[in-house]
Write an enzyme that holds these catalytic residues in place. Structure first.
Site, short mmCIF file in Angstrom:
data_model
loop_
_atom_site.label_atom_id
_atom_site.label_comp_id
_atom_site.label_asym_id
_atom_site.label_seq_id
_atom_site.Cartn_x
_atom_site.Cartn_y
_atom_site.Cartn_z
N GLY A 175 15.02 -5.25 6.48
CA GLY A 175 15.08 -5.94 7.76
C GLY A 175 13.85 -6.81 7.97
N GLY B 240 14.08 1.14 7.94
CA GLY B 240 13.60 2.25 7.13
C GLY B 240 12.38 2.90 7.75
N GLU C 93 2.96 -3.68 9.27
CA GLU C 93 2.42 -2.45 9.85
C GLU C 93 1.20 -2.74 10.71
OE1 GLU C 93 4.09 0.85 6.76
OE2 GLU C 93 2.04 0.22 6.45
MO1 MOS Z 1 6.17 2.56 5.18
S1 MOS Z 1 5.75 4.04 6.49
O1 MOS Z 1 5.28 3.07 3.80
O2 MOS Z 1 7.80 2.37 4.95
#
Ligand code: MOS
Length: 734
Positions: A468, A240, A694
């Site tokens: 994922g 995603g 992230e």
């Molecule tokens: Mo993340 S860029 O908030 O899926």
């Protein structure tokens, strides 16, 4: 359950299942190709037809007319959806442009029609026969051009502390540099895809989406129907990265196509449409100014970022980490929106920090060199344990210095030559670079329902998604830990709008928040199960499939009925109080990269990578490591390859497929190592975890850029760093 005081000892701390590197429970389904993705749901809707999307051939203007006669006459065609027969559609809450364009066209490849036919091939062939007459109007497509003309009109408010301009002017050592990052595409493996089926006025959609609650609401809103008549399911998602946070055209058009064709309809957005039809990470131009004392104390730090978007879109918040990462008395940060007629810019993995750190962490490297201070020592000198704008607000945890020290030790930072361009390995110039990693930890309420049945099986239902990342597995681990059962006794069901609303997957909040919701529901279930067993709930211990209190011990199996026939069910929502206001919650890390740059051709090869992450409790080191190495790989793409090339005359991304939009492949990625700091953050949630998916990309691009500089002595401030930007300035290969 309200979480408003720091977590104390709780059953999660046992770490019998949580914190263990268990395999993904959905792994066998994935590796045997039997996980049912949306486009592959052959079992749920009989005799589906196929839809093919027609994207606008202009970026801005109007559709004057359609000629659908040839398309309608083509073999197998059942229906064609356009704005003329779609009925009234609202704009979704989360969409900056309409998902079905016409007569007004807002961006290139905005969907303007869906051709529905018996087979995919027939739909695709007939889509070529749709004739559109447009009236094209001029648009603004180049960020660099738009920057000058629009910044005054649409300036966001600046965020200032002290007197930045005065302090910068007075600083003895100064850097004033401008960096740029291009537009990026998510390029996930599974395209946006939906199967839609109507039953009277009820709509079922099987799709690929990160945020079930947002998207169910937006689909109902767009179609003007009651939300409870929409059933949305997204149990498996092939990537995603932020591109599937919102309702997109595949879902809306499949629903409209199914309504008009009176058949279930499947739509997989064609790969060449994805870059321009969906959202992307917008390009930035970033100006960074740093002033410091000769001893290396930052006195002034300024970061401004320009990016483009449609009028209803937002600027990329590339400056947010600069408010928190380093100390410095006088500060300025601000974002500017340039109005562009390109497709909508929106979230992509670590929106804000990912492109922001690509600039900031190169600027820090440049400033360290100017000061003659080692880049790690310069960062250590300017570390802060409190919000630099508010000394009363500490970080809940901040171990940036430990991450950098650990990484330096493990990576062999002392092998780095302080002067660039001097280390050779045959034809390769070799360099080492590093960057700090920073990403905020966001919290958002999350719910779950859990049930214990007669067999002693615990079932978890929540609308959380697994994109994922390993959500199935860490949720199962949480329930197993809480209920004292082995992992095999837990069943996890995700991604269904009929399940309790969760945090969803975004902004690296999913792991911590969704498991905290499961923790809350399991806390209730423990209570109910203990009572059913005739035990005092307070102090009851759940382990080895038993619940124990005092001298009595009762097996969980046999306590309840079967599912739907008397299983013990509990549901709860973990709500967060204001701990995130009292404390700054962030995640930290350090990235280290070694590159070789061919002395003759300037080809860049990454040779080694290391990430050190401090992210609270790591719920599953195996799935967390996979997240981080995936993010590191994506960071290499951002540094060296990824760029949506803008046609500034016609207003579209030219390289809109995976042949022209380059991402790293296995052969580009060498040894990667990940170290997790052993820590827990009791401020973040009862799980004491934070996000890491992230953090793994944050800083990677700058670490690569700094390594290239260390190898060659050539500083490239415009990403991606391709050999054409290096070669003319390379040192003499001889
Ligand atoms: Mo993340 S860029 O908030 O899926």
């Amino acid at each position: 359950m309200k979480f408003d005081t720091p977590a104390t000892t709780n059953p999660i701390d046992q770490l019998k299942v949580i914190g263990q590197p268990v395999d993904r429970i959905d792994g066998p389904l994935k590796t045997t190709g039997t996980a049912p993705y949306a486009y592959e749901r052959h079992d749920v809707a009989a005799n589906p037809a196929y839809g093919c999307i027609v994207g606008s051939g202009i970026a801005k203007g109007r559709i004057l007319s359609f000629d659908l006669s040839r398309a309608k006459a083509a073999p197998g065609v059942l229906a064609i959806v356009t704005h003329e027969n779609a009925g009234k559609l609202d704009k979704g809450r989360f969409n900056a442009a309409r998902l079905l364009g016409g007569p007004v066209v807002e961006h290139y490849h905005q969907a303007i029609a869906l051709v529905v036919a018996e087979t995919f091939e027939q739909a695709r062939a007939a889509a070529q026969l749709v004739q559109v007459t447009y009236a094209r109007t001029e648009g603004a497509f180049g960020l660099a051009h738009a920057k000058a003309s629009t910044e005054r009109r649409t300036t966001d408010r600046d965020n200032t502390v002290g007197d930045f301009a005065g302090a910068f002017a007075k600083a003895e050592v100064r850097l004033d540099a401008t960096y740029s990052t291009p537009d990026h595409s998510h390029a996930m493996m599974e395209p946006h895809a939906t199967l839609a089926a109507w039953d009277g006025d009820r709509l079922s959609v099987w799709t690929s989406n990160q945020m079930i609650d947002w998207t169910t609401g937006d689909l109902a809103r767009t179609l003007g129907m009651p939300r409870d008549k929409v059933h949305l399911m997204s149990p498996y998602i092939g990537g995603g990265f932020g591109g599937k946070l919102f309702l997109r055209a595949d879902t809306l058009l499949a629903a409209l196509g199914a309504r008009i064709a009176r058949r279930p309809v499947k739509v997989a957005m064609q790969r060449p449409l994805i870059a321009n039809n969906t959202t992307h990470r917008p390009a930035t131009i970033q100006r960074i100014r740093i002033g410091a004392t000769p001893q290396g104390k930052i006195t002034a730090i300024g970061h401004e970022s320009w990016s483009g978007n449609l009028a209803d879109g937002k600027p990329e918040n590339a400056v947010q980490q600069t408010r928190l990462l380093y100390a410095g008395e006088h500060r300025l940060t601000g974002t500017r929106l340039a109005l562009l007629d390109l497709p909508e810019g929106n979230a992509m993995r670590a929106p804000g920090e990912a492109p922001g750190l690509m600039a900031l962490e190169v600027a820090i490297d440049e400033m360290a060199e100017r000061l003659g201070i080692d880049p790690i020592e310069f960062r250590v000198l300017n570390d802060t344990q409190v919000d630099p704008a508010n000394a009363a607000r500490p970080f809940s945890q901040r171990r940036l210095v430990e991450c950098m020290r650990t990484g330096a030790e493990r990576f062999g930072w002392n092998q780095r030559g302080a002067r660039p361009g001097l280390v050779r390995d045959g034809r390769w110039l070799v360099g080492i670079g590093m960057a700090a990693a920073f990403r905020n930890n966001q919290v958002t309420k999350s719910g779950a329902r859990v049930a214990l049945d007669r067999l002693g099986t615990v079932t978890v239902e929540t609308d959380m998604t697994d994109i994922g990342t390993g959500s199935y597995t860490i949720i199962a681990q949480t329930a197993a830990e809480m209920m004292g059962v082995p992992l095999e006794r837990v069943v996890v069901r995700l991604g269904d709008s009929r399940f309790p609303v969760s945090s969803g997957s975004g902004g690296q909040w999913g792991a911590n928040c969704s498991t905290a919701g499961v923790y809350a529901a399991c806390t209730k279930l423990r209570d109910a199960v203990a009572r059913r067993a005739g035990l005092e709930p307070v102090g009851a211990v759940f382990s080895d499939g038993m619940v124990r209190a005092g001298a009595r011990s009762v097996p969980l199996a046999g306590l309840a009925g079967l599912e739907g026939e008397g299983a013990i069910v509990a549901e709860d929502v973990l709500e967060f109080g204001n701990l995130d206001k009292q404390y700054q919650q962030s995640t930290f890390g350090a990235h280290f990269v070694e590159v070789g740059v061919d002395a003759f051709t300037a080809e860049i090869r990454v040779r080694r990578m290391l990430a050190v992450c401090a992210s609270g409790r790591i719920l599953n080191p195996k799935s967390a490591r996979s997240q981080v190495i995936g993010a590191m790989t994506m960071g290499v793409g951002a540094a060296l390859m990824e760029e949506l090339a803008v046609d500034e005359r016609l207003g579209f991304f030219v390289n809109h497929d995976l042949a022209g939009y380059e991402v790293p492949v296995h052969a580009d990625i060498p040894h990667q190592e990940v170290i997790f700091m052993d820590e827990t953050d009791p401020i973040s949630s009862p799980m004491k975890a934070k996000g890491v998916g992230e953090l793994g990309i944050c800083g990677v691009g700058a670490a690569v850029a700094n390594a290239v500089y260390n190898a060659t002595g050539v500083r490239v401030r415009d990403y991606p760093i391709t050999l054409d930007k290096l070669i003319a300035r390379m040192p003499d290969a001889a």
